[in-house]
Motif scaffolding. Structure first.
Motif, PDB file in Angstrom:
ATOM      1  N   THR A 174       0.833  -1.205   0.000  1.00 43.41           N
ATOM      2  CA  THR A 174       0.000   0.000   0.000  1.00 43.41           C
ATOM      3  C   THR A 174       0.869   1.257   0.000  1.00 43.41           C
ATOM      4  OG1 THR A 174      -1.783  -1.166   1.128  1.00 43.41           O
ATOM      5  CG2 THR A 174      -1.787   1.235   1.275  1.00 43.41           C
ATOM      6  N   ALA A 175       1.882   1.286   0.839  1.00 47.06           N
ATOM      7  CA  ALA A 175       2.785   2.450   0.892  1.00 47.06           C
ATOM      8  C   ALA A 175       3.502   2.647  -0.444  1.00 47.06           C
ATOM      9  CB  ALA A 175       3.790   2.285   2.019  1.00 47.06           C
ATOM     10  N   ARG A 176       3.928   1.570  -1.078  1.00 50.02           N
ATOM     11  CA  ARG A 176       4.598   1.680  -2.385  1.00 50.02           C
ATOM     12  C   ARG A 176       3.646   2.251  -3.434  1.00 50.02           C
ATOM     13  NH1 ARG A 176       6.528  -3.465  -1.145  1.00 50.02           N
ATOM     14  NH2 ARG A 176       5.116  -4.387  -2.678  1.00 50.02           N
ATOM     15  N   ARG A 177       2.395   1.771  -3.426  1.00 51.44           N
ATOM     16  CA  ARG A 177       1.411   2.267  -4.387  1.00 51.44           C
ATOM     17  C   ARG A 177       1.142   3.756  -4.157  1.00 51.44           C
ATOM     18  NH1 ARG A 177      -3.655  -1.433  -3.943  1.00 51.44           N
ATOM     19  NH2 ARG A 177      -4.208  -0.640  -5.993  1.00 51.44           N
ATOM     20  N   LEU A 178       0.965   4.149  -2.899  1.00 45.91           N
ATOM     21  CA  LEU A 178       0.721   5.559  -2.580  1.00 45.91           C
ATOM     22  C   LEU A 178       1.912   6.432  -2.960  1.00 45.91           C
ATOM     23  CD1 LEU A 178      -1.047   5.169   0.879  1.00 45.91           C
ATOM     24  CD2 LEU A 178      -2.108   5.869  -1.288  1.00 45.91           C
ATOM     25  N   ARG A 179       3.111   5.940  -2.700  1.00 46.01           N
ATOM     26  CA  ARG A 179       4.328   6.689  -3.042  1.00 46.01           C
ATOM     27  C   ARG A 179       4.404   6.924  -4.557  1.00 46.01           C
ATOM     28  NH1 ARG A 179       7.468   4.280   0.425  1.00 46.01           N
ATOM     29  NH2 ARG A 179       7.967   2.527  -0.916  1.00 46.01           N
ATOM     30  N   GLU A 180       4.079   5.911  -5.334  1.00 45.04           N
ATOM     31  CA  GLU A 180       4.127   6.031  -6.793  1.00 45.04           C
ATOM     32  C   GLU A 180       3.077   7.024  -7.295  1.00 45.04           C
ATOM     33  OE1 GLU A 180       5.607   5.755 -10.421  1.00 45.04           O
ATOM     34  OE2 GLU A 180       6.499   4.874  -8.628  1.00 45.04           O
ATOM     35  N   ILE A 181       1.900   6.987  -6.713  1.00 39.66           N
ATOM     36  CA  ILE A 181       0.845   7.930  -7.095  1.00 39.66           C
ATOM     37  C   ILE A 181       1.267   9.356  -6.753  1.00 39.66           C
ATOM     38  CG2 ILE A 181      -1.505   8.670  -6.531  1.00 39.66           C
ATOM     39  CD1 ILE A 181      -2.141   5.614  -6.205  1.00 39.66           C
ATOM     40  N   PHE A 182       1.831   9.546  -5.577  1.00 38.69           N
ATOM     41  CA  PHE A 182       2.251  10.883  -5.159  1.00 38.69           C
ATOM     42  C   PHE A 182       3.407  11.397  -6.013  1.00 38.69           C
ATOM     43  CE2 PHE A 182       4.524  13.982  -2.600  1.00 38.69           C
ATOM     44  CZ  PHE A 182       3.481  14.829  -2.264  1.00 38.69           C
ATOM     45  N   ARG A 183       4.317  10.521  -6.374  1.00 35.78           N
ATOM     46  CA  ARG A 183       5.489  10.916  -7.165  1.00 35.78           C
ATOM     47  C   ARG A 183       5.068  11.633  -8.457  1.00 35.78           C
ATOM     48  NH1 ARG A 183      10.338   7.407  -7.339  1.00 35.78           N
ATOM     49  NH2 ARG A 183       8.920   6.175  -6.124  1.00 35.78           N
ATOM     50  N   ALA A 184       3.997  11.151  -9.086  1.00 38.45           N
ATOM     51  CA  ALA A 184       3.542  11.754 -10.345  1.00 38.45           C
ATOM     52  C   ALA A 184       2.914  13.126 -10.137  1.00 38.45           C
ATOM     53  CB  ALA A 184       2.539  10.822 -11.016  1.00 38.45           C
ATOM     54  N   ARG A 185       2.506  13.448  -8.929  1.00 37.75           N
ATOM     55  CA  ARG A 185       1.822  14.705  -8.651  1.00 37.75           C
ATOM     56  C   ARG A 185       2.677  15.715  -7.888  1.00 37.75           C
ATOM     57  NH1 ARG A 185      -1.203  10.905  -9.591  1.00 37.75           N
ATOM     58  NH2 ARG A 185      -3.267  11.130 -10.483  1.00 37.75           N
ATOM     59  N   MET A 186       3.847  15.328  -7.490  1.00 38.50           N
ATOM     60  CA  MET A 186       4.688  16.159  -6.644  1.00 38.50           C
ATOM     61  C   MET A 186       5.058  17.489  -7.309  1.00 38.50           C
ATOM     62  SD  MET A 186       7.878  14.843  -4.392  1.00 38.50           S
ATOM     63  CE  MET A 186       8.438  13.849  -5.726  1.00 38.50           C
ATOM     64  N   ASP A 187       5.309  17.478  -8.601  1.00 35.78           N
ATOM     65  CA  ASP A 187       5.744  18.699  -9.274  1.00 35.78           C
ATOM     66  C   ASP A 187       4.624  19.733  -9.400  1.00 35.78           C
ATOM     67  OD1 ASP A 187       4.315  17.149 -11.053  1.00 35.78           O
ATOM     68  OD2 ASP A 187       5.565  17.647 -12.785  1.00 35.78           O
ATOM     69  N   ARG A 188       3.379  19.345  -9.129  1.00 40.02           N
ATOM     70  CA  ARG A 188       2.246  20.273  -9.209  1.00 40.02           C
ATOM     71  C   ARG A 188       2.011  21.024  -7.903  1.00 40.02           C
ATOM     72  NH1 ARG A 188      -1.715  15.745 -11.606  1.00 40.02           N
ATOM     73  NH2 ARG A 188      -0.332  15.079 -13.270  1.00 40.02           N
ATOM     74  N   LEU A 189       2.741  20.659  -6.869  1.00 40.03           N
ATOM     75  CA  LEU A 189       2.540  21.277  -5.555  1.00 40.03           C
ATOM     76  C   LEU A 189       3.416  22.511  -5.396  1.00 40.03           C
ATOM     77  CD1 LEU A 189       2.462  18.059  -3.382  1.00 40.03           C
ATOM     78  CD2 LEU A 189       0.527  19.444  -4.109  1.00 40.03           C
TER      79      LEU A 189
END
Length: 126
Positions: A62-77
Motif C-alpha cells: 500500500t505504501a509503495r502504491r501511494l508513493r508512486e501515485i504521489f510521485r507523479a503529482r509532486m511537481d504540481r505542488l
C-alpha cells in the motif's frame, strides 16, 4: 529520484501537518496538506498505513502504491507543501487506477482548501 529530501520524518512533522493542514477524505484515503513556504522549496510527504489495513506485506504494498501515485503529482505542488496521506482499511482491494483517482481527488481538494485558507489569512493580515 531520491525520496530522502521529500520525506516527513518526525512525529512532530506528522502532527503539525495533521493539525494545521487542510483535510480531505475519500472512501479509502485521507489527505492532510499544509502550505508552509518558509519551510523550504521541496514538497514533503509522509504515509500512515496502520495495522488495520493489513499485515506487513499489505501495508508495504500500500505504501509503495501511494508513493508512486504521489510521485507523479509532486511537481504540481507549491514550494513548502507538506502532505500526510493516511490509508484506510479496505484500500488493498482497490485497483491502482481507482486508488489513483481517490488520492488525486483528495489531494486536489485539500490543496484548494489550503489555498483558500491562506488567502483568508493573508486578507486578514492587511
Amino acid at each position: 529520484m531520491s525520496w530522502a529530501r521529500h520525506r516527513l520524518r518526525t512525529g512532530d512533522d506528522f502532527r503539525a501537518v495533521s493539525r494545521q493542514g487542510s483535510r480531505s477524505a475519500r472512501s479509502h484515503v485521507v489527505v492532510h496538506l499544509a502550505l508552509l513556504p518558509q519551510r523550504g522549496p521541496e514538497p514533503r510527504v509522509g504515509f500512515v498505513v496502520s495495522k488495520k489495513v493489513g499485515n506487513a506485506v499489505v501495508r508495504n504494498r500500500t505504501a509503495r502504491r501511494l508513493r508512486e501515485i504521489f510521485r507523479a503529482r509532486m511537481d504540481r505542488l507549491p514550494p513548502g507543501t507538506d502532505v500526510v496521506i493516511r490509508a484506510l482499511p479496505g484500500i488493498d482491494g482497490l485497483a491502482f487506477a481507482e486508488l489513483e483517482d481517490q488520492v488525486a481527488g483528495a489531494l486536489d481538494s485539500a490543496l484548494d482548501k489550503a489555498r483558500r485558507r491562506a488567502g483568508r489569512s493573508a486578507g486578514a493580515a492587511r
